[in-house]
Design an enzyme around this catalytic site. Sequence first.
Site, PDB file in Angstrom:
ATOM      1  N   CYS A 528      -1.174  -2.664   4.923  1.00 18.22           N
ATOM      2  CA  CYS A 528      -0.380  -1.923   3.700  1.00 18.22           C
ATOM      3  C   CYS A 528      -1.380  -2.359   2.517  1.00 18.22           C
ATOM      4  CB  CYS A 528       0.974  -2.507   3.359  1.00 18.22           C
ATOM      5  SG  CYS A 528       0.846  -4.473   2.734  1.00 18.22           S
ATOM      6  N   GLU A 571      -0.564   3.084   3.723  1.00 14.52           N
ATOM      7  CA  GLU A 571      -0.479   2.251   4.920  1.00 14.52           C
ATOM      8  C   GLU A 571      -1.308   2.625   5.842  1.00 14.52           C
ATOM      9  OE1 GLU A 571       2.264  -1.004   6.483  1.00 14.52           O
ATOM     10  OE2 GLU A 571       2.334  -0.049   4.720  1.00 14.52           O
TER      11      GLU A 571
END
Length: 615
Positions: A528, A571
């Site tokens: 992330c 992400e």
Amino acid sequence: MECFNAEIPADGVVNSIETEEISENVVKADETTLANGEDEAGKAGEEYAYLERNEFTSEIFKVEVKNMGYFGIGEFKKLLRNTLKFDVTKIKAPTRKEFAFVCFRSQEDQQRALEILNGYKWKGKVLKAHVAKASADPLQKKRAAEEQESERKPKKQRTAVEATCPLSHIAYDQQIKQKSEEMSALLAKYTQELRKVNPRAKPHLDKFQFHEVLPSPTVNGYRNKNEFTVGKNSVGEVVVGFRLGCYSDGSVEVAEVADLPHLPEQAKWAARSFQDLVRKSKFLPFNPDGNIGHFRQLMVRCSSATGELMLVAGIYSSNLSEDEQVELKQELKSFYEDLANDAPYKCSSLYYQDVKHREAGQTINPVEHISGSTHITDTIQGLQFRISPLAFFQINTEGANVLYQKAIDLVAPTKDTTMLDICCGTGTITLAFAKHCKKVMGVEIVPDAIKDAEFNAEANGIKNAKFFTGNADDFIKSMVREALYDQEPGKPLDLIAVVDPPRAGLHHRSIAAIRSADAINRLVYVSCNPHSAKRNFIELARPESKQYKGEPFYPKSAVAVDMFPHTMHTELVILFEREPKTKADEKSSPAEGAAQSKSEATEEAVSEENTTSVT
């Protein structure tokens, strides 16, 4: 793991001045003091008022160690904790300096360290140690500086939208285009760096492909978890919302969240209702300037599948008696029970969280169930997942459907594949892979998350999943051994690993454990925060060495999913594959070995300074 999306989460300010908040700028402050020869403690009492409070701060028991030489901070930590057995709370060292600051829990520990370290011979150097001055409170320091600069123009304060959703003014297709360009640039920088670290990676990097940034199916109201801070806005009103800055920058202002596009209406209602409660209560909102007050934060979890709403009220209890804590818990319970009749939303699960200074070895602030159900349920990949208050769960549920499917597509498991999920949380990735694999195993350090994962496997009728509670470093090898033991004799093992770590990435020990597990031939890394994870990408693909045994993993292909619309974050999923060892690979040239040792020493220092524990 969940990504930081430009919000200032409440748990980011859990530790007061004595821990993380003051330590962010402590090295810079200490270094300036040393350079100027100034006694900051004699300048302004307010900057050091926190030392007089009736609460623990390791800044009182601080030691400065000099003449260390240019060795990695990781080696210094091993000396203090492993060799000398010191009970250290913090170790702070500026980059490329020959000194460090070490904080302890008591005067006894501080004195023992002074006696041992002063004159201690280490790495060809004779260390010097003496008592160090405490660092100034960054908030009070900033205020003092502002008072002295009366002619300075006032700085324009950011709004909540600017602080948390900086791309919200841009059309969504333009957001995707911008993120694609940024991700391409990041991966180009990574591959360029890897070519220098490992020249043998070149043929693999020439074939490496970044496909695209995929849009989120839900652009607005997608966040299923939010952590709000209780504080005051610019005009002094009590607000439950997001901090506009961090304490170490001298900011404690909190802004309301009504205009934020990425929050669902449930979460906005939760913030407003809790704000009403705090304004009516006799108990006070928490103020980090002095560590006074009680209401500190509110964590909100909501399910788009069921409509359930979980609230976790974070209370600073150091200023409360046991009777007052009981009274406050009852006030919370009664408030939301009375509200249920007329409110547009209902609190289906209510928790009390004791948020104060953590004890030695404590990694989380404990929660206590007050009313309603103990969990909420959400759905990913057609599977139902039970979620406890502190367990990790992707914050964009519909985006997670896309993310997990892309991870499955990249690695292409078969019915002969065994999959290891490192940092598995509540088992979402593990169980999403289960129907494509022979067996799946997950490890997670949070016990409640593993209980949820086991419940989720049973609730979804999944029989080929197994979970372990503990640090990933300790379980990777044992999971590999179990996979080898289960393998049919004479049949090659297809063993893959998936890692979805916290935003800071995996600790280098976890990377070393993965590298040394020769049976793992493919690895999917879900990040992330690719900027922080780039260190891990390099560690996976650098040449074999004393620290990183086992053949390197080379990047093969990557795809990104926009799990965080309106923010700067994306992400990233990268598929790594290990190249089988050949005779030509068994020995590296002396030049490669020398370059490798120097590079590893540098990266270890960065790793030890920036990496948080796997959660």
